[in-house]
Design a protein around this motif. Structure first.
Motif, PDB file in Angstrom:
ATOM      1  N   GLU A 141       0.821  -1.212   0.000  1.00 32.59           N
ATOM      2  CA  GLU A 141       0.000   0.000   0.000  1.00 32.59           C
ATOM      3  C   GLU A 141       0.856   1.264   0.000  1.00 32.59           C
ATOM      4  N   SER A 142       1.969   1.252   0.738  1.00 37.13           N
ATOM      5  CA  SER A 142       2.813   2.442   0.809  1.00 37.13           C
ATOM      6  C   SER A 142       3.461   2.790  -0.519  1.00 37.13           C
ATOM      7  N   ALA A 143       3.517   1.839  -1.463  1.00 41.90           N
ATOM      8  CA  ALA A 143       4.137   2.084  -2.767  1.00 41.90           C
ATOM      9  C   ALA A 143       3.134   2.507  -3.823  1.00 41.90           C
ATOM     10  N   LEU A 144       1.852   2.641  -3.459  1.00 43.53           N
ATOM     11  CA  LEU A 144       0.827   2.987  -4.448  1.00 43.53           C
ATOM     12  C   LEU A 144       1.058   4.342  -5.120  1.00 43.53           C
ATOM     13  N   PRO A 145       1.435   5.403  -4.389  1.00 43.90           N
ATOM     14  CA  PRO A 145       1.690   6.674  -5.079  1.00 43.90           C
ATOM     15  C   PRO A 145       2.760   6.565  -6.151  1.00 43.90           C
ATOM     16  N   GLU A 146       3.776   5.752  -5.881  1.00 39.61           N
ATOM     17  CA  GLU A 146       4.837   5.522  -6.871  1.00 39.61           C
ATOM     18  C   GLU A 146       4.318   4.694  -8.039  1.00 39.61           C
ATOM     19  N   ALA A 147       3.537   3.657  -7.747  1.00 43.37           N
ATOM     20  CA  ALA A 147       2.997   2.802  -8.801  1.00 43.37           C
ATOM     21  C   ALA A 147       2.041   3.556  -9.704  1.00 43.37           C
ATOM     22  N   ALA A 148       1.337   4.551  -9.147  1.00 39.97           N
ATOM     23  CA  ALA A 148       0.359   5.308  -9.932  1.00 39.97           C
ATOM     24  C   ALA A 148       1.013   6.146 -11.020  1.00 39.97           C
ATOM     25  N   LEU A 149       2.342   6.331 -10.963  1.00 42.71           N
ATOM     26  CA  LEU A 149       3.033   7.112 -11.984  1.00 42.71           C
ATOM     27  C   LEU A 149       3.116   6.378 -13.315  1.00 42.71           C
ATOM     28  N   VAL A 150       2.922   5.064 -13.305  1.00 39.79           N
ATOM     29  CA  VAL A 150       3.059   4.254 -14.523  1.00 39.79           C
ATOM     30  C   VAL A 150       1.682   4.109 -15.164  1.00 39.79           C
ATOM     31  N   GLU A 151       1.532   4.666 -16.338  1.00 34.03           N
ATOM     32  CA  GLU A 151       0.277   4.542 -17.070  1.00 34.03           C
ATOM     33  C   GLU A 151       0.272   3.237 -17.856  1.00 34.03           C
ATOM     34  N   GLY A 152      -0.905   2.656 -17.981  1.00 35.79           N
ATOM     35  CA  GLY A 152      -1.024   1.405 -18.723  1.00 35.79           C
ATOM     36  C   GLY A 152      -0.951   0.170 -17.873  1.00 35.79           C
ATOM     37  N   VAL A 153      -0.725   0.312 -16.579  1.00 34.80           N
ATOM     38  CA  VAL A 153      -0.707  -0.816 -15.647  1.00 34.80           C
ATOM     39  C   VAL A 153      -1.685  -0.506 -14.517  1.00 34.80           C
ATOM     40  N   VAL A 154      -2.634  -1.389 -14.292  1.00 30.21           N
ATOM     41  CA  VAL A 154      -3.599  -1.225 -13.205  1.00 30.21           C
ATOM     42  C   VAL A 154      -2.944  -1.721 -11.922  1.00 30.21           C
ATOM     43  N   SER A 155      -2.639  -0.796 -11.038  1.00 31.59           N
ATOM     44  CA  SER A 155      -1.937  -1.152  -9.791  1.00 31.59           C
ATOM     45  C   SER A 155      -2.914  -1.156  -8.622  1.00 31.59           C
ATOM     46  N   ARG A 156      -2.743  -2.130  -7.754  1.00 33.03           N
ATOM     47  CA  ARG A 156      -3.547  -2.239  -6.536  1.00 33.03           C
ATOM     48  C   ARG A 156      -2.609  -2.415  -5.354  1.00 33.03           C
ATOM     49  N   ARG A 251      15.746   7.655  -7.545  1.00 34.13           N
ATOM     50  CA  ARG A 251      15.398   7.770  -6.123  1.00 34.13           C
ATOM     51  C   ARG A 251      14.700   6.509  -5.619  1.00 34.13           C
ATOM     52  N   SER A 252      13.900   5.911  -6.474  1.00 30.95           N
ATOM     53  CA  SER A 252      13.202   4.691  -6.084  1.00 30.95           C
ATOM     54  C   SER A 252      14.188   3.561  -5.819  1.00 30.95           C
ATOM     55  N   VAL A 253      15.154   3.379  -6.709  1.00 33.76           N
ATOM     56  CA  VAL A 253      16.149   2.325  -6.530  1.00 33.76           C
ATOM     57  C   VAL A 253      17.020   2.602  -5.297  1.00 33.76           C
ATOM     58  N   ALA A 254      17.280   3.878  -5.037  1.00 29.84           N
ATOM     59  CA  ALA A 254      18.100   4.247  -3.879  1.00 29.84           C
ATOM     60  C   ALA A 254      17.307   4.261  -2.582  1.00 29.84           C
TER      61      ALA A 254
END
Length: 504
Positions: A141-156, A251-254
């Motif tokens: 859940e804490s990674a959802l804001p980051e996942a939302a940056l990728v268009e074309g993938v439905v993230s939950r 920043r994500s990888v770091a």
């Protein structure tokens, strides 16, 4: 009992490689085999998953379990495979339906009580998944804001393993959907109006911002070197969407992303201490490499304050990164690539004693040469702008002259960058500092009269061919700031003076 398939992602630098995760649950003595070059952390996932399932009210199959991770020759590192491994085992054992798993990316580390913990590199992992054709993803859940940056993938998003299990069974729709939000961001750092005096250095800072050039400032303590360098990032334009994604991936990888505002909106500013290790500066570390400070400053500013206190090897290690715009670190596990197209700012005292006035210096000529000699010739050859800082006088402070604020200078920088971007658009270059020397000479030649001073410098050996190319780039920046169509002899002479200014 049967076989099931899911997906994870292995990160090599900022590049993601999709990993197909298979589970075979069959007859035999209860045992677990994990294949596909797992590291120690991945091997430990077997125990984490068993404990997480037990504490979630589920059970581990009482059969022989074989887990395969493909491509088998690629080293698998980290705990981000826990969720995928747990789900494919349950699917292979017939405890959850396997119909959704083949097209879904599953990321997350499992706590022993079944909680889902965040992992690094969610953004590059989802980008790699999208490229591979995956269209669904489950992340912590804490990674959802980051996942939302990728268009074309439905993230939950999920908080616990049991939430994912119930969702796969169709018992609940409790998984959290990703909502894209761009909260307002603010620029960090002070205003240029705070810097007293130093008109030459302020002009050099504006030229550096307008063209993306590297800068060296030399002067006694207290003259504003660090203050000016800290304000350079504030002069740079806001990042484009593509640039923002690049910075956010690093920043994500770091592991440096802010949960409330994951997308980087403005150029970063990184100022490592001179005691930094070589691996922390350029990247590296045990196992698969991590990004260093030079990559964290991608599309922004890297300040080496007290530059002559850095180790000579540390500074020379930056040379390839400055020239190529990326760091490539070879390991037995593979080659990690990290973007590193930043502006380097070197700030240093002229000598170890560093008195307010040069007349008060007690250092011998040998000591001064040895101290400043830590900045090697090849490194200085890559620095386009060099400026000598003057001591601030009482008359300067009381002059009543109102220095220009950052906002006013930033507007001139924006217009100059816009002119350069239009000129280089068909070639893919963003600013003058990125233009290769051969292309600059071949496709955008200047009149012979404008090049006479550079030809003379090359003839007498006062500069290298690389230095001449960098003078041409600075000349184009000066013409952009002046609103001219192309540089003239005055612009070229001014660009050359920036390389000789330390001698004045």
């Amino acid at each position: 009992m049967g076989i099931a398939t899911g997906w994870g992602v292995a990160l090599i630098g900022v590049d993601g490689v999709p990993v197909e995760i298979e589970a075979d649950v069959g007859a035999g003595v209860p045992d677990v085999k994990l294949l596909g070059r797992p590291d120690a952390v991945v091997n430990e996932s077997k125990d984490r998953i068993k404990a997480a399932l037990r504490n979630s009210g589920e059970s581990w199959p009482r059969s022989r379990v074989t887990l395969g991770m493909s491509p088998a020759g690629l080293q698998k590192c980290g705990a981000g495979y826990d969720l995928a491994l747990a789900c494919v085992v349950l699917a292979a054992a017939g405890m959850v339906p396997a119909v959704r798993l083949p097209g879904m990316l599953l990321l997350g580390e499992l706590a022993l009580d079944g909680r889902l913990r965040a992992v690094r590199g969610v953004l590059p992992a989802l980008l790699a998944a999208r490229k591979a054709g995956l269209r669904e993803a489950v992340v912590p859940e804490s990674a959802l804001p980051e996942a939302a940056l990728v268009e074309g993938v439905v993230s939950r998003g999920a908080r616990r393993l049991i939430d994912v299990i119930r969702w796969l069974r169709g018992e609940t729709d409790e998984l959290i959907g990703a909502t894209r939000a761009d909260p307002p961001a603010r620029r960090e750092g002070g205003d240029l109006a705070d810097v007293v005096g130093q008109p030459e250095a302020r002009w050099a800072l504006e030229v550096a911002a307008a063209g993306g050039h590297h800068l060296l400032m030399v002067g006694p303590p207290g003259t504003g070197k660090t203050m000016l360098a800290q304000r350079l990032a504030g002069l740079l334009p806001e990042l484009s969407r593509e640039e923002a994604i690049e910075v956010t991936m690093i920043r994500s990888v770091a592991g440096l992303l802010a949960p409330d505002a994951p997308l980087a909106r403005y150029p970063p500013f990184v100022a490592p201490h001179h005691s930094i290790s070589l691996a922390a500066l350029v990247g590296g570390g045990a196992g698969m490499a991590r990004p260093g400070a030079v990559s964290s400053a991608h599309r922004g500013v890297l300040l080496a304050d007290e530059a002559c206190e850095f180790g000579a090897k540390h500074l020379d290690a930056l040379r390839t990164a400055l020239e190529d715009g990326e760091v490539r670190i070879a390991r037995s596990l593979g080659v990690a690539r990290f973007p590193a197209r930043c502006q380097l700012v070197l700030a240093t005292n002229p000598c170890p004693c560093a008195p307010p006035r040069d007349l008060d210096c007690v250092c011998s000529a040998v000591t001064r040469r040895r101290y400043f000699g830590r900045l090697s010739g090849p490194l200085l050859d890559r620095v386009d702008l060099r400026v000598r800082m003057r001591p601030v006088t009482g008359l300067t402070i009381r002059s009543g002259h109102e220095p220009e604020p950052t906002e006013m200078v930033r507007e001139r920088v924006r217009l100059a960058r816009l002119r350069a971007a239009r000129r280089w658009a068909e070639h893919g270059w963003r600013c003058n500092a990125e233009v290769p020397g051969p292309a600059l000479r071949r496709d955008f030649p200047l009149p012979r009269d404008a090049l006479k001073i550079l030809d003379r410098g090359l003839t007498i050996g006062a500069m290298t061919a690389r230095g001449a190319d960098r003078c041409l780039r600075v000349a184009w920046t000066l013409s952009d700031l002046a609103g001219a169509e192309q540089p003239d002899s005055a612009h070229v002479a001014a660009a050359l003076q920036f390389r000789d200014r330390l001698a004045s």
